[in-house]
Scaffold this active site. Sequence first.
Site, short mmCIF file in Angstrom:
data_model
loop_
_atom_site.label_atom_id
_atom_site.label_comp_id
_atom_site.label_asym_id
_atom_site.label_seq_id
_atom_site.Cartn_x
_atom_site.Cartn_y
_atom_site.Cartn_z
N CYS A 1 4.37 -2.86 1.16
CA CYS A 1 5.46 -3.58 1.85
C CYS A 1 5.42 -5.07 1.49
CB CYS A 1 5.34 -3.43 3.36
SG CYS A 1 5.53 -1.75 3.98
N CYS B 1 0.81 -3.25 5.62
CA CYS B 1 1.14 -2.40 4.48
C CYS B 1 1.17 -3.21 3.18
CB CYS B 1 2.49 -1.73 4.75
SG CYS B 1 3.20 -0.87 3.34
#
Length: 145
Positions: free
Chosen positions: A71, A68
């Site tokens: 993230c 991600c």
Amino acid sequence: MPETLKLVCHACGQANRVPRDRLAAAPKCGVCGAPLAAGKVAELDPATLAKAIRDDLPLVVDFWAPWCGPCRQMAPEFIKAAAALAPAVRFAKIDTQAHSEVAARHRIQGIPAFILFHKGREVARAAGARPAADLVAFVKSKLAA
């Protein structure tokens, strides 16, 4: 007699009792010696997370995955927020790719997702990458309520 807090060691999963007035003195786990409230972000496994969310100090958990992009962008900001709120709030993260059952249990629908736990219950949640200052303000506003 001073008030004591139950804190689970994020390194070994052992429960510890710490006098509240000693939080700023860098308490350590009685079993493994790891710091208990040092303002660092700990990577937790599902078993330790299940224990840690019941601690007497608030815990902010970052549900993330290595693939991600947001993230990965959020990681340094999460670290800054952890340092800013220590020792009153602890921070941890859990990899939802490696531990999908934890993501399902906590109804994570998108990442990065942040859940603020206190004494075994979910206090609030937020999603999406954000600056550390926004995360700090979010936590403070929810704990003040």
